[in-house]
Scaffold this motif. Structure first.
Motif, PDB file in Angstrom:
ATOM      1  N   ALA A 184      37.801  54.825  22.650  1.00  0.00           N
ATOM      2  CA  ALA A 184      36.799  53.763  22.518  1.00  0.00           C
ATOM      3  C   ALA A 184      36.385  53.240  23.889  1.00  0.00           C
ATOM      4  O   ALA A 184      35.195  53.042  24.153  1.00  0.00           O
ATOM      5  N   ALA A 185      37.346  53.038  24.772  1.00  0.00           N
ATOM      6  CA  ALA A 185      37.029  52.556  26.124  1.00  0.00           C
ATOM      7  C   ALA A 185      36.171  53.561  26.881  1.00  0.00           C
ATOM      8  O   ALA A 185      35.219  53.186  27.576  1.00  0.00           O
ATOM      9  N   MET A 186      36.471  54.850  26.724  1.00  0.00           N
ATOM     10  CA  MET A 186      35.660  55.869  27.402  1.00  0.00           C
ATOM     11  C   MET A 186      34.242  55.912  26.836  1.00  0.00           C
ATOM     12  O   MET A 186      33.274  56.047  27.580  1.00  0.00           O
ATOM     13  N   ILE A 187      34.113  55.767  25.530  1.00  0.00           N
ATOM     14  CA  ILE A 187      32.792  55.766  24.908  1.00  0.00           C
ATOM     15  C   ILE A 187      31.999  54.543  25.362  1.00  0.00           C
ATOM     16  O   ILE A 187      30.811  54.648  25.688  1.00  0.00           O
ATOM     17  N   LEU A 188      32.634  53.394  25.398  1.00  0.00           N
ATOM     18  CA  LEU A 188      31.960  52.181  25.862  1.00  0.00           C
ATOM     19  C   LEU A 188      31.493  52.347  27.302  1.00  0.00           C
ATOM     20  O   LEU A 188      30.374  51.988  27.648  1.00  0.00           O
ATOM     21  N   HIS A 189      32.364  52.894  28.136  1.00  0.00           N
ATOM     22  CA  HIS A 189      31.996  53.121  29.534  1.00  0.00           C
ATOM     23  C   HIS A 189      30.819  54.083  29.627  1.00  0.00           C
ATOM     24  O   HIS A 189      29.854  53.826  30.340  1.00  0.00           O
ATOM     25  N   ASP A 190      30.898  55.171  28.896  1.00  0.00           N
ATOM     26  CA  ASP A 190      29.846  56.185  28.933  1.00  0.00           C
ATOM     27  C   ASP A 190      28.509  55.613  28.464  1.00  0.00           C
ATOM     28  O   ASP A 190      27.452  55.997  28.971  1.00  0.00           O
ATOM     29  N   GLY A 191      28.551  54.685  27.518  1.00  0.00           N
ATOM     30  CA  GLY A 191      27.340  54.067  27.004  1.00  0.00           C
ATOM     31  C   GLY A 191      26.843  52.919  27.857  1.00  0.00           C
ATOM     32  O   GLY A 191      25.817  52.309  27.553  1.00  0.00           O
ATOM     33  N   GLY A 192      27.576  52.595  28.917  1.00  0.00           N
ATOM     34  CA  GLY A 192      27.165  51.521  29.811  1.00  0.00           C
ATOM     35  C   GLY A 192      27.484  50.131  29.285  1.00  0.00           C
ATOM     36  O   GLY A 192      27.022  49.133  29.827  1.00  0.00           O
TER      37      GLY A 192
ATOM     38  N   ASP B 298      37.033  50.476  38.303  1.00  0.00           N
ATOM     39  CA  ASP B 298      35.946  51.450  38.283  1.00  0.00           C
ATOM     40  C   ASP B 298      36.378  52.594  37.375  1.00  0.00           C
ATOM     41  O   ASP B 298      37.003  53.560  37.822  1.00  0.00           O
ATOM     42  N   VAL B 299      36.055  52.470  36.090  1.00  0.00           N
ATOM     43  CA  VAL B 299      36.499  53.448  35.097  1.00  0.00           C
ATOM     44  C   VAL B 299      35.932  54.827  35.409  1.00  0.00           C
ATOM     45  O   VAL B 299      36.611  55.841  35.259  1.00  0.00           O
ATOM     46  N   GLY B 300      34.692  54.884  35.871  1.00  0.00           N
ATOM     47  CA  GLY B 300      34.092  56.171  36.235  1.00  0.00           C
ATOM     48  C   GLY B 300      34.889  56.871  37.315  1.00  0.00           C
ATOM     49  O   GLY B 300      35.154  58.073  37.235  1.00  0.00           O
TER      50      GLY B 300
ATOM     51  N   PRO C  32      43.842  46.352  21.680  1.00  0.00           N
ATOM     52  CA  PRO C  32      42.557  46.381  22.382  1.00  0.00           C
ATOM     53  C   PRO C  32      42.480  45.353  23.509  1.00  0.00           C
ATOM     54  O   PRO C  32      41.886  45.617  24.561  1.00  0.00           O
ATOM     55  N   LEU C  33      43.104  44.216  23.307  1.00  0.00           N
ATOM     56  CA  LEU C  33      43.129  43.186  24.346  1.00  0.00           C
ATOM     57  C   LEU C  33      43.863  43.684  25.589  1.00  0.00           C
ATOM     58  O   LEU C  33      43.402  43.482  26.724  1.00  0.00           O
ATOM     59  N   LEU C  34      44.976  44.371  25.393  1.00  0.00           N
ATOM     60  CA  LEU C  34      45.722  44.919  26.525  1.00  0.00           C
ATOM     61  C   LEU C  34      44.900  45.958  27.287  1.00  0.00           C
ATOM     62  O   LEU C  34      44.886  45.966  28.522  1.00  0.00           O
ATOM     63  N   PHE C  35      44.211  46.825  26.550  1.00  0.00           N
ATOM     64  CA  PHE C  35      43.379  47.834  27.205  1.00  0.00           C
ATOM     65  C   PHE C  35      42.238  47.190  27.974  1.00  0.00           C
ATOM     66  O   PHE C  35      41.944  47.564  29.110  1.00  0.00           O
ATOM     67  N   ALA C  36      41.577  46.211  27.357  1.00  0.00           N
ATOM     68  CA  ALA C  36      40.455  45.535  28.018  1.00  0.00           C
ATOM     69  C   ALA C  36      40.922  44.832  29.288  1.00  0.00           C
ATOM     70  O   ALA C  36      40.267  44.906  30.335  1.00  0.00           O
ATOM     71  N   ARG C  37      42.055  44.175  29.215  1.00  0.00           N
ATOM     72  CA  ARG C  37      42.591  43.483  30.404  1.00  0.00           C
ATOM     73  C   ARG C  37      42.997  44.463  31.492  1.00  0.00           C
ATOM     74  O   ARG C  37      42.804  44.226  32.674  1.00  0.00           O
ATOM     75  N   ALA C  38      43.588  45.579  31.085  1.00  0.00           N
ATOM     76  CA  ALA C  38      44.024  46.577  32.066  1.00  0.00           C
ATOM     77  C   ALA C  38      42.846  47.200  32.799  1.00  0.00           C
ATOM     78  O   ALA C  38      42.957  47.572  33.972  1.00  0.00           O
TER      79      ALA C  38
END
Length: 87
Positions: free
Chosen positions: A22-30, A65-67, A54-60
């Protein structure tokens, strides 16, 4: 985890993997990588995850710079086994 079949993962492992995707998809979609968006994507895909994950992932990932992280994961110097030293 790539060498393990999805049905062999525990529920927690499947939830973590869903959050990663989900995080990768969100990043890819901007889009911003926010806990609510991660949880919504996991739910929309038919998955479930404890509310705190999800909160832990978002905070991490906040401020990261995910890209760049994704680029370096596949590069030779990204922590994998290194090649032989040059002569």
């Amino acid at each position: 985890m790539a060498a393990v079949a999805g049905n062999m993962l525990s529920g927690a492992e499947r939830g973590e993997l869903a959050c990663i995707y989900a995080a990768m998809i969100l990043h890819d979609g901007g889009a911003g990588i926010e806990a609510e968006a991660i949880a919504a994507m996991v739910k929309a895909a038919g998955g479930s995850v404890d509310a705190h994950v999800p909160l832990l992932f978002a905070r991490a990932l906040r401020g990261k710079d995910v890209g760049k992280m994704l680029e370096t994961l596949g590069s030779p110097g990204a922590g994998g086994a290194g090649g032989a030293a040059a002569p």
